[in-house]
Motif scaffolding. Structure first.
Motif, PDB file in Angstrom:
ATOM      1  N   LEU A  50       0.372   0.608  13.705  1.00 27.04           N
ATOM      2  CA  LEU A  50       0.472   2.065  13.688  1.00 27.04           C
ATOM      3  C   LEU A  50      -0.657   2.628  14.546  1.00 27.04           C
ATOM      4  CD1 LEU A  50       1.659   4.723  12.593  1.00 27.04           C
ATOM      5  CD2 LEU A  50       0.149   4.487  10.604  1.00 27.04           C
ATOM      6  N   THR A 106       5.244   0.377   4.996  1.00 26.95           N
ATOM      7  CA  THR A 106       3.961  -0.008   5.583  1.00 26.95           C
ATOM      8  C   THR A 106       3.290  -1.134   4.795  1.00 26.95           C
ATOM      9  OG1 THR A 106       2.837   1.699   4.280  1.00 26.95           O
ATOM     10  CG2 THR A 106       3.601   2.311   6.488  1.00 26.95           C
ATOM     11  N   LEU A 118       1.885  -3.877   7.131  1.00 29.21           N
ATOM     12  CA  LEU A 118       1.190  -3.411   8.332  1.00 29.21           C
ATOM     13  C   LEU A 118       0.009  -4.323   8.662  1.00 29.21           C
ATOM     14  CD1 LEU A 118       1.192  -0.877  10.321  1.00 29.21           C
ATOM     15  CD2 LEU A 118      -0.747  -0.082   8.953  1.00 29.21           C
ATOM     16  N   LEU A 126      -1.271   2.799   3.330  1.00 30.98           N
ATOM     17  CA  LEU A 126      -1.421   1.577   4.116  1.00 30.98           C
ATOM     18  C   LEU A 126      -2.133   0.497   3.299  1.00 30.98           C
ATOM     19  CD1 LEU A 126      -2.576   3.137   7.523  1.00 30.98           C
ATOM     20  CD2 LEU A 126      -0.258   2.740   6.698  1.00 30.98           C
TER      21      LEU A 126
END
Length: 760
Positions: A117, A185, A188, A215
């Motif tokens: 991201l 997410t 991630l 996150l």
């Protein structure tokens, strides 16, 4: 990976084994690589994959910059990075290459979801990052997506679940995290903040906190900017506890610490200008630099709009563009594209393009308004002098701002050279601005808004040693914009300004969702719903100056005491017994009678008209006297005789007037008839006198026809004179030395006529 034809199972297995072996060797090279021992000069010297290296070579990225050489090896090892470097030093590649390498070594596929991201504070910078990623990652199998404000949210939501690398602005990213069903997410790997200090400031604080809360804590985080924030509180919010600082002044050697944060190839200068003279200096500067590419920074979008519209009408001789945050996304993108391709152009802009945007071949950066701090100054001047190219910058400082801001720059090893203005090159545009504003009300409105926005921007500045609100020459500044005087300004409190700034940087959809989910907004929910009809009746005049004029004159209208005309309401007494019943009849016949106009007239009679006198009292149109009042005026016979006598006098007076009018009309008619007779006699006398004078006749073009017509039209006395002439041949008649001949038709006739005249 591109496939050349269809592979069988054994070939795919061998290919997979080779790729796994290559990834293992790549991981080993990354662990063994020591940047302190081997200073890489080219990208091929770094332990990166062949696909990424091929994309870099095809995009003409060959040699490493300082920030790339220092940060990429640290990022490849999996450390969190806090990076700072001069503007135009290649920070974008410093975080895009580690992103591609991280996902490649993790064998990332489309089924693994979101892997990286990247967050940017502005839409333009996010688009630039996306374009660079597409170039260098063209030989990889990862999918990338760009989500920014101004685009179709539904279109993005349908495809965001298949994205591996997501680039976007904070508001739109948070909106998709809250609304998109397929966006997860939990897996991630990397979070990147470009221009991290701007992302961490007050405007994006709550938005970024909401994003980080979604996150995983095990991610790798990269922060890059030309001016880095070292606040422990900001870093703790992003879970940066064990990070490596790259390129910051704390990690630099003594020689670098003594250097400034601006490029060495940048030639910086400043001039001292009074606030009312800034537009004169700016216009004169543009007129003397028509073969250059300029960026002019102003403090607010309203100032940008006003300066662009007025300068466009005065036609300085160079293409003009403007860019600010209040424009539609399509217009902003088109302006960026046109400015990048143009060679000689001037762009008026706010700080929306001050950070990270790579404009090619910019010659000058002019800062008309003083920036709020040194960091903003560094980012503005960084739009020129990029990647070792030469560039120039100029900042206009007022005498009040001069000492404070130059000291701030000196503390960061930035000392712009002082320039003087040639008075012969200076041109005043104040009369032209006054003329434009007088002819165009919209320009006057823009000037008023520009004035108000600048004064408010000075008021909210935190550095009071540089910005002196009390010393602003408001009247002279207003006249320099073409206004007759300074408009009235309503200054809001600092809390309201901070709240407005926060709302400005928040997505509208997220703002509405937060209002709906906030338990403290019960009062807002309890308010009645405003329909379109309510809004219609609340609407005011939609002309360009109506709302502003009402804001300006509101106080004057409230304080007015001696009004020329005042309207006062008169309360009329209402007798409830005389009011009609408003209840609906219960029987069907009664309802039909009440709803039928004809049926209601049969019982209630026709409606009566009412007149109001000057006192506000009502009277019927035809009002009858009462019996008592009639008897007070005498008997009926006496009143009849009195009425007849009065009417007889009126009729006698009117009859006399009518007779006088009839007599005057008769005399006027007689006078007109005598006048007509006199004109006829004068015309006959003039005709007799003119008998001896020459008379011209208009003929048909044939001499014979004209002669016959003339003989028929001439008087008798003239005809008698011609009869006494001696007769000759048909060709000629001689009388009193007058020769009459036929008109010659050919050249021979003309020669014969000439011979006769010579012989005679």
């Amino acid at each position: 990976m591109a496939k050349k034809g269809k592979l069988n199972t054994s070939q795919r297995k061998n290919l997979r084994l080779k790729e796994n072996e290559h990834i293992e060797n790549l991981i080993a090279k990354v662990e063994e690589y020591d940047p302190s021992l081997s200073k890489a000069k080219f990208f091929k010297d770094l332990p990166i994959s062949a696909q990424t290296l091929k994309g870099l070579n095809e995009s003409a990225f060959i040699q490493l910059t300082g920030i790339q050489r220092d940060s990429i090896p640290v990022s490849l090892k999996g450390h969190d990075v806090l990076g700072a470097a001069r503007t135009g030093s290649g920070k974008t590649l410093a975080f895009l290459i580690p992103v591609l390498e991280k996902l490649y070594r993790e064998k990332w596929t489309a089924f693994d979801g979101l892997g990286a991201l990247i967050i940017s504070p502005t839409r333009e910078l996010a688009m630039q990052i996306y374009e660079v990623l597409i170039k260098i990652g063209r030989h990889t199998s990862f999918s990338a997506g760009l989500v920014i404000g101004g685009k179709d949210v539904k279109f993005e939501s349908e495809r965001i679940s298949k994205i591996n690398i997501l680039i976007g602005t904070p508001g739109r990213v948070l909106q998709h995290l809250d609304q998109a069903v397929g966006l997860s997410t939990s897996n991630l790997q990397m979070l990147v903040l470009d221009e991290a200090d701007r992302c961490l400031d007050m405007g994006f604080k709550k938005t970024l906190d909401a994003i980080v809360s979604n996150l995983p804590a095990s991610r790798q985080t990269l922060l890059f900017s030309a001016t880095q924030s070292n606040s422990l509180a900001d870093l703790a919010r992003l879970s940066l506890t064990d990070y490596k600082s790259v390129g910051t002044l704390e990690m630099a050697d003594d020689n670098q610490a003594n250097s400034s944060a601006t490029p060495e190839t940048l030639q910086q200068s400043h001039i001292i200008v009074a606030l009312p003279d800034k537009l004169d200096i700016l216009f004169s500067f543009i007129k003397t630099h028509l073969k250059a590419k300029l960026i002019v920074f102003l403090s607010s979008s309203k100032q940008v709009h006003f300066v662009y519209e007025t300068f466009r009408k005065m036609q300085p001789g160079i293409s003009l563009m403007h860019l600010h945050g209040r424009q539609k996304q399509k217009a902003r993108t088109e302006t960026l594209d046109k400015f990048n391709r143009a060679q000689h152009v001037c762009l008026f802009a706010t700080d929306v393009v001050a950070r990270g945007i790579d404009f090619p071949a910019v010659n000058w950066v002019i800062q008309v308004d003083c920036p709020e701090d040194v960091d903003t100054y560094i980012h503005r001047v960084g739009r020129t002098g990029r990647y070792g190219k030469k560039g120039k910058s100029l900042i206009m400082l007022t005498p009040q701002e001069q000492e404070g801001f130059l000291n701030r720059l000196k503390s960061r090893n930035i000392e712009p050279e002082k320039l003087t203005i040639k008075q012969s090159k200076k041109k005043s545009i104040k009369p032209q601005l006054q003329s434009l504003l007088f002819k165009d009300p919209e320009l006057k409105y823009l000037a008023q808004k520009a004035f108000i926005s600048y004064v408010r921007s000075i008021y909210i500045q935190k550095d009071k040693e540089v910005f002196h609100f009390e010393e602003l020459p408001t009247e002279d500044f207003a006249r320099s914009l073409g206004l007759p005087g300074a408009p009235k300004i309503k200054i809001k409190g600092m809390k309201a300004i901070e709240r407005a700034k926060t709302i400005k940087n928040t997505s509208r959809s997220l703002l509405s969702l937060s209002k709906a989910n906030n338990d403290g907004d019960l009062e807002e929910k309890s308010k009645p719903v405003r329909t379109k009809y309510d809004k219609m009746f609340e609407r005011k005049n939609q002309t360009v100056l109506s709302e502003h004029y009402l804001n300006v004159t509101k106080g004057e209208l409230e304080d007015a005491e001696d009004d020329f005309i005042t309207i006062k309401r008169k309360n009329h007494a209402l007798v409830e017994e005389e009011l009609p019943e408003l209840t609906l009849p219960t029987s069907r016949r009664g309802q039909k009678k009440a709803l039928s106009k004809k049926a209601s007239l049969s019982s209630k009679g026709n409606a009566t008209k009412i007149l109001f006198d000057d006192e506000g009292n009502s009277h019927p149109v035809y009002e009858l006297e009462g019996e008592e009042e009639f008897h007070k005026m005498g008997s009926a016979e006496a009143q009849k005789e009195k009425f007849l006598n009065k009417e007889s006098e009126i009729m006698t007076r009117v009859d006399t007037d009518d007779k006088l009018v009839a007599k005057e009309k008769k005399q006027e008619k007689k006078r007109k008839r005598l006048e007509a007779m006199r004109r006829e006699m004068e015309a006959a006398y003039d005709e007799d006198v003119s008998d001896e004078e020459a008379v011209a006749y208009l003929g048909t073009g044939e001499l014979s026809d004209d002669m016959e017509e003339n003989e028929n039209q001439r008087p008798v006395r003239k005809r008698a004179r011609y009869e006494s002439a001696s007769e000759g041949s048909d060709d000629e008649k001689v009388d009193n030395n007058v020769v009459e001949l036929e008109e010659p038709q050919t050249l021979e006739d003309l020669e014969s006529l000439t011979a006769k005249l010579i012989q005679g």
